[in-house]
Design an enzyme around this catalytic site. Structure first.
Site, PDB file in Angstrom:
ATOM      1  N   GLY A  10      -7.281   7.905   0.610  1.00 47.33           N
ATOM      2  CA  GLY A  10      -8.169   6.756   0.469  1.00 47.33           C
ATOM      3  C   GLY A  10      -7.355   5.514   0.191  1.00 47.33           C
ATOM      4  O   GLY A  10      -6.451   5.169   0.956  1.00 47.33           O
ATOM      5  N   SER A  11      -7.652   4.848  -0.919  1.00 49.89           N
ATOM      6  CA  SER A  11      -6.957   3.597  -1.221  1.00 49.89           C
ATOM      7  C   SER A  11      -5.465   3.785  -1.452  1.00 49.89           C
ATOM      8  O   SER A  11      -4.689   2.834  -1.310  1.00 49.89           O
ATOM      9  CB  SER A  11      -7.585   2.929  -2.445  1.00 49.89           C
ATOM     10  OG  SER A  11      -7.444   3.723  -3.606  1.00 49.89           O
ATOM     11  N   GLU A  99      -8.082   7.185 -10.824  1.00 51.77           N
ATOM     12  CA  GLU A  99      -9.009   8.115 -10.181  1.00 51.77           C
ATOM     13  C   GLU A  99      -9.965   8.754 -11.193  1.00 51.77           C
ATOM     14  O   GLU A  99     -10.443   9.859 -10.988  1.00 51.77           O
ATOM     15  CB  GLU A  99      -8.219   9.212  -9.447  1.00 51.77           C
ATOM     16  CG  GLU A  99      -7.125   8.708  -8.526  1.00 51.77           C
ATOM     17  CD  GLU A  99      -7.664   7.953  -7.318  1.00 51.77           C
ATOM     18  OE1 GLU A  99      -8.880   8.053  -7.049  1.00 51.77           O
ATOM     19  OE2 GLU A  99      -6.884   7.248  -6.662  1.00 51.77           O
TER      20      GLU A  99
END
Length: 201
Positions: A10-11, A99
């Site tokens: 993801g990021s 996260e």
């Protein structure tokens, strides 16, 4: 010294962790990447959560993903980052905080394509996964509803659509073989919403 490799899907692809000594583009098998996780702290707010990606085991996803238009996807492209051993504890603390909204850590194998053949490039890379029993997991949503949520959501880290656009561009740049049907379909729909809004303005 302790070695630590984390797979970003993801990021982390477009905003890598600190103290990286090597990075290896590759993919996972048997998983899907979906915008199935609410974001209360980065790309949305507690009152109006955005959507960010998580990994889901393909067989688990198949049990409750009736609205998913890409049922055959089971490959997730990303980057495996190996961290300087001197900074492993620091980077793990950084990632655990980054996260924190519903993700748990698993280990998995990262694959690469060499001379047209798939091979395991890294064994037991760490990865943050949003399991379907975490409170931020929202599951499968129709693309139109999901794209509208992403288009209008904003959080402390910026617009949700920026996250989508940067991720789609980053995945395209990983390899001549990299793709993500769900990601690209969402990108297309959200850009259409952008265009429609510009025309109204």
């Amino acid at each position: 010294m302790e070695t630590f490799t984390v797979f970003g899907y993801g990021s982390l692809i477009f905003k890598p962790p600190p103290h990286v000594i090597t990075q290896t583009p590759g993919f996972l098998k048997g998983y899907v990447r979906r915008f199935a996780q609410k974001s209360h702290d980065h790309r949305g707010t507690p009152e109006n959560p955005g959507r960010v990606v998580t990994l889901i085991h393909k067989e688990e996803w198949d049990l409750f993903s009736g609205s998913d238009p890409f049922p055959n996807d089971d490959t997730v492209w990303g980057i495996a980052y190996t961290i300087d051993p001197v900074y492993v504890a620091e980077v793990r603390d950084y990632l655990d905080y980054r996260e924190k909204d519903g993700y748990t850590m698993e280990t998995l194998d990262v694959y690469a394509i060499e001379n047209g053949q798939e091979k395991v490039a890294i064994h037991n890379a760490f990865c943050y996964v949003g399991r379907n029993d975490n409170p931020s997991f929202i599951g499968s949503e129709p693309l139109d509803l999901l794209s509208t949520t992403i288009w209008k959501s904003v959080g402390p880290s910026g617009p949700n659509k920026e996250y989508l656009y940067r991720l789609a561009d980053a995945v395209r740049g990983l390899s001549n073989d990299s793709y993500d049907s769900h990601l690209y379909a969402l990108e297309k729909r959200v850009k259409e919403l952008d265009g429609n809004n510009d025309n109204k303005g």
